[in-house]
Design a protein around this motif. Structure first.
Motif, PDB file in Angstrom:
ATOM      1  N   PHE A 184     -22.510  13.029  16.191  1.00  0.00           N
ATOM      2  CA  PHE A 184     -23.117  12.304  15.081  1.00  0.00           C
ATOM      3  C   PHE A 184     -22.040  11.881  14.082  1.00  0.00           C
ATOM      4  N   ARG A 185     -21.935  10.577  13.863  1.00  0.00           N
ATOM      5  CA  ARG A 185     -20.993   9.968  12.916  1.00  0.00           C
ATOM      6  C   ARG A 185     -19.521  10.218  13.261  1.00  0.00           C
ATOM      7  N   SER A 186     -19.206  10.481  14.515  1.00  0.00           N
ATOM      8  CA  SER A 186     -17.799  10.540  14.902  1.00  0.00           C
ATOM      9  C   SER A 186     -17.181   9.154  14.753  1.00  0.00           C
ATOM     10  N   SER A 187     -15.918   9.109  14.341  1.00  0.00           N
ATOM     11  CA  SER A 187     -15.156   7.860  14.363  1.00  0.00           C
ATOM     12  C   SER A 187     -14.486   7.749  15.728  1.00  0.00           C
ATOM     13  N   TRP A 188     -14.631   6.567  16.365  1.00  0.00           N
ATOM     14  CA  TRP A 188     -14.125   6.413  17.734  1.00  0.00           C
ATOM     15  C   TRP A 188     -13.654   4.984  17.942  1.00  0.00           C
ATOM     16  N   VAL A 189     -12.500   4.833  18.604  1.00  0.00           N
ATOM     17  CA  VAL A 189     -11.979   3.512  18.975  1.00  0.00           C
ATOM     18  C   VAL A 189     -11.515   3.589  20.428  1.00  0.00           C
ATOM     19  N   PHE A 190     -11.692   2.469  21.147  1.00  0.00           N
ATOM     20  CA  PHE A 190     -11.396   2.483  22.587  1.00  0.00           C
ATOM     21  C   PHE A 190     -11.019   1.079  23.041  1.00  0.00           C
ATOM     22  N   LEU A 191      -9.937   0.992  23.802  1.00  0.00           N
ATOM     23  CA  LEU A 191      -9.493  -0.262  24.410  1.00  0.00           C
ATOM     24  C   LEU A 191      -9.513  -0.089  25.911  1.00  0.00           C
ATOM     25  N   ALA A 192     -10.181  -1.008  26.620  1.00  0.00           N
ATOM     26  CA  ALA A 192     -10.317  -0.887  28.073  1.00  0.00           C
ATOM     27  C   ALA A 192     -10.018  -2.217  28.749  1.00  0.00           C
ATOM     28  N   ALA A 193      -9.644  -2.133  30.012  1.00  0.00           N
ATOM     29  CA  ALA A 193      -9.415  -3.315  30.841  1.00  0.00           C
ATOM     30  C   ALA A 193     -10.381  -3.272  32.015  1.00  0.00           C
ATOM     31  N   LYS A 194     -10.954  -4.420  32.343  1.00  0.00           N
ATOM     32  CA  LYS A 194     -11.864  -4.507  33.481  1.00  0.00           C
ATOM     33  C   LYS A 194     -11.230  -5.401  34.544  1.00  0.00           C
ATOM     34  N   GLY A 195     -11.009  -4.838  35.712  1.00  0.00           N
ATOM     35  CA  GLY A 195     -10.429  -5.612  36.806  1.00  0.00           C
ATOM     36  C   GLY A 195      -8.921  -5.517  36.901  1.00  0.00           C
ATOM     37  N   PHE A 196      -8.298  -4.747  36.044  1.00  0.00           N
ATOM     38  CA  PHE A 196      -6.858  -4.505  36.123  1.00  0.00           C
ATOM     39  C   PHE A 196      -6.552  -3.232  35.340  1.00  0.00           C
ATOM     40  N   LYS A 197      -5.315  -2.775  35.400  1.00  0.00           N
ATOM     41  CA  LYS A 197      -4.937  -1.500  34.789  1.00  0.00           C
ATOM     42  C   LYS A 197      -3.978  -1.734  33.624  1.00  0.00           C
ATOM     43  N   LEU A 198      -4.241  -1.057  32.535  1.00  0.00           N
ATOM     44  CA  LEU A 198      -3.356  -1.114  31.377  1.00  0.00           C
ATOM     45  C   LEU A 198      -2.175  -0.164  31.585  1.00  0.00           C
ATOM     46  N   PRO A 199      -1.033  -0.439  30.967  1.00  0.00           N
ATOM     47  CA  PRO A 199       0.124   0.468  31.089  1.00  0.00           C
ATOM     48  C   PRO A 199      -0.209   1.861  30.548  1.00  0.00           C
ATOM     49  N   ASP A 200       0.388   2.867  31.131  1.00  0.00           N
ATOM     50  CA  ASP A 200       0.117   4.240  30.709  1.00  0.00           C
ATOM     51  C   ASP A 200       0.709   4.575  29.350  1.00  0.00           C
ATOM     52  N   ASN A 201       1.691   3.784  28.905  1.00  0.00           N
ATOM     53  CA  ASN A 201       2.398   4.146  27.669  1.00  0.00           C
ATOM     54  C   ASN A 201       1.794   3.543  26.412  1.00  0.00           C
ATOM     55  N   ILE A 202       0.645   2.884  26.510  1.00  0.00           N
ATOM     56  CA  ILE A 202       0.017   2.350  25.302  1.00  0.00           C
ATOM     57  C   ILE A 202      -1.192   3.211  24.929  1.00  0.00           C
ATOM     58  N   GLU A 203      -1.444   3.306  23.644  1.00  0.00           N
ATOM     59  CA  GLU A 203      -2.574   4.105  23.162  1.00  0.00           C
ATOM     60  C   GLU A 203      -3.860   3.305  23.307  1.00  0.00           C
ATOM     61  N   THR A 204      -4.847   3.897  23.968  1.00  0.00           N
ATOM     62  CA  THR A 204      -6.089   3.170  24.239  1.00  0.00           C
ATOM     63  C   THR A 204      -7.331   3.828  23.642  1.00  0.00           C
ATOM     64  N   GLU A 205      -7.219   5.061  23.130  1.00  0.00           N
ATOM     65  CA  GLU A 205      -8.432   5.734  22.651  1.00  0.00           C
ATOM     66  C   GLU A 205      -8.087   6.791  21.614  1.00  0.00           C
ATOM     67  N   LYS A 206      -8.993   6.945  20.642  1.00  0.00           N
ATOM     68  CA  LYS A 206      -8.835   7.990  19.626  1.00  0.00           C
ATOM     69  C   LYS A 206     -10.227   8.337  19.090  1.00  0.00           C
ATOM     70  N   ILE A 207     -10.409   9.611  18.725  1.00  0.00           N
ATOM     71  CA  ILE A 207     -11.690  10.070  18.199  1.00  0.00           C
ATOM     72  C   ILE A 207     -11.449  11.042  17.051  1.00  0.00           C
ATOM     73  N   ASN A 208     -12.362  11.066  16.092  1.00  0.00           N
ATOM     74  CA  ASN A 208     -12.268  11.960  14.940  1.00  0.00           C
ATOM     75  C   ASN A 208     -13.661  12.466  14.608  1.00  0.00           C
ATOM     76  N   HIS A 209     -13.829  13.797  14.614  1.00  0.00           N
ATOM     77  CA  HIS A 209     -15.127  14.407  14.296  1.00  0.00           C
ATOM     78  C   HIS A 209     -15.159  14.966  12.886  1.00  0.00           C
ATOM     79  N   SER A 210     -14.053  14.909  12.171  1.00  0.00           N
ATOM     80  CA  SER A 210     -13.964  15.582  10.880  1.00  0.00           C
ATOM     81  C   SER A 210     -15.036  15.083   9.918  1.00  0.00           C
ATOM     82  N   ASN A 211     -15.787  16.012   9.352  1.00  0.00           N
ATOM     83  CA  ASN A 211     -16.775  15.655   8.326  1.00  0.00           C
ATOM     84  C   ASN A 211     -16.673  16.618   7.145  1.00  0.00           C
TER      85      ASN A 211
END
Length: 235
Positions: A184-211
């Motif tokens: 509930f009310r977590s902060s979340w960001v996500f970057l995805a690719a469909k049909g190909f693969k993103l490089p492993d060295n880039i940041e694609t996801e982060k989540i924060n539950h702090s309330n």
């Protein structure tokens, strides 16, 4: 020569010299343009002063990155909402795809679909996960994204209460490792690719539950972000 006559000659010479100096000054001022004269005086006054070196203002980078992406790379920045009022943002190649200014951001999960080959936005939508049944439409929106698409996702307020298993599966299939941890009310960001693969060295996801009730948002999680550069020739 009498002393009186000598003094008179000296006085006459002084008066004559003063008149000549005044006349020459008058002619000089009349011939030389006023702005050139002022500039010359200013230059004379500045002799001996230490030069003031001013650093050039920093050049603004795409999506407000600290450092520029290399040629042949896409710049991205995903920012979740923070508190009640600070809305989420998605920037790609210095274009705000989702933002309060554009009027297309809302409570729940915000998604932008970008054509990877052109770098142009194909569709944007937000899905309210607190009120109404939008998990199904969001699942269809994700599954209907064309191959060779980038999907950029950010939350504002609550993105989990009405998030159903079909939507979680669709996002997990894109590579998310945190979608099942969304609370509930977590902060979340996500970057995805469909049909190909993103490089492993880039940041694609982060989540924060702090309330923490003592934070600046009075118990709401603070905003989080990811940013980086994606090569434009992965497919």
């Amino acid at each position: 020569m009498r002393p009186g006559c000598s003094n008179l000659v000296k006085l006459s010479g002084l008066i004559f010299a003063s008149v000549c100096a005044w006349y020459l000054g008058y002619l000089f001022a009349d011939v030389v343009p006023e702005d050139s004269l002022a500039s010359a005086i200013e230059n004379i006054q500045s002799i001996g002063e230490k030069p003031v070196l001013k650093a050039p203002p920093p050049k603004r980078q795409k999506c407000d990155h600290w450092s520029p992406c290399s040629p042949g790379q896409y710049a991205y920045r995903l920012l979740s909402g923070g508190g009640k009022e600070k809305m989420a943002k998605i920037c790609f190649e210095d274009e705000l795809l989702i933002s309060e200014q554009k009027g297309n951001v809302g409570r729940g999960i915000n998604i932008a679909i970008v054509n990877y080959e052109t770098g142009k936005v194909a569709a944007t939508q937000f899905f309210d996960m607190w009120e109404g049944e939008f998990s199904g439409p969001m699942t269809a929106f994700i599954k209907n994204a064309p191959q060779k698409s980038l999907l950029l996702m950010v939350t504002h307020d609550d993105g989990s209460t009405r998030l159903k298993e079909d939507a979680k599966n669709a996002i997990a299939e894109l590579g998310s490792k945190e979608i099942r941890n969304l609370r509930f009310r977590s902060s979340w960001v996500f970057l995805a690719a469909k049909g190909f693969k993103l490089p492993d060295n880039i940041e694609t996801e982060k989540i924060n539950h702090s309330n923490n009730s003592k934070n600046r948002y009075n118990g709401w999680p603070a905003e989080i972000q990811i940013e980086g550069c994606i090569p434009s020739n992965l497919t």
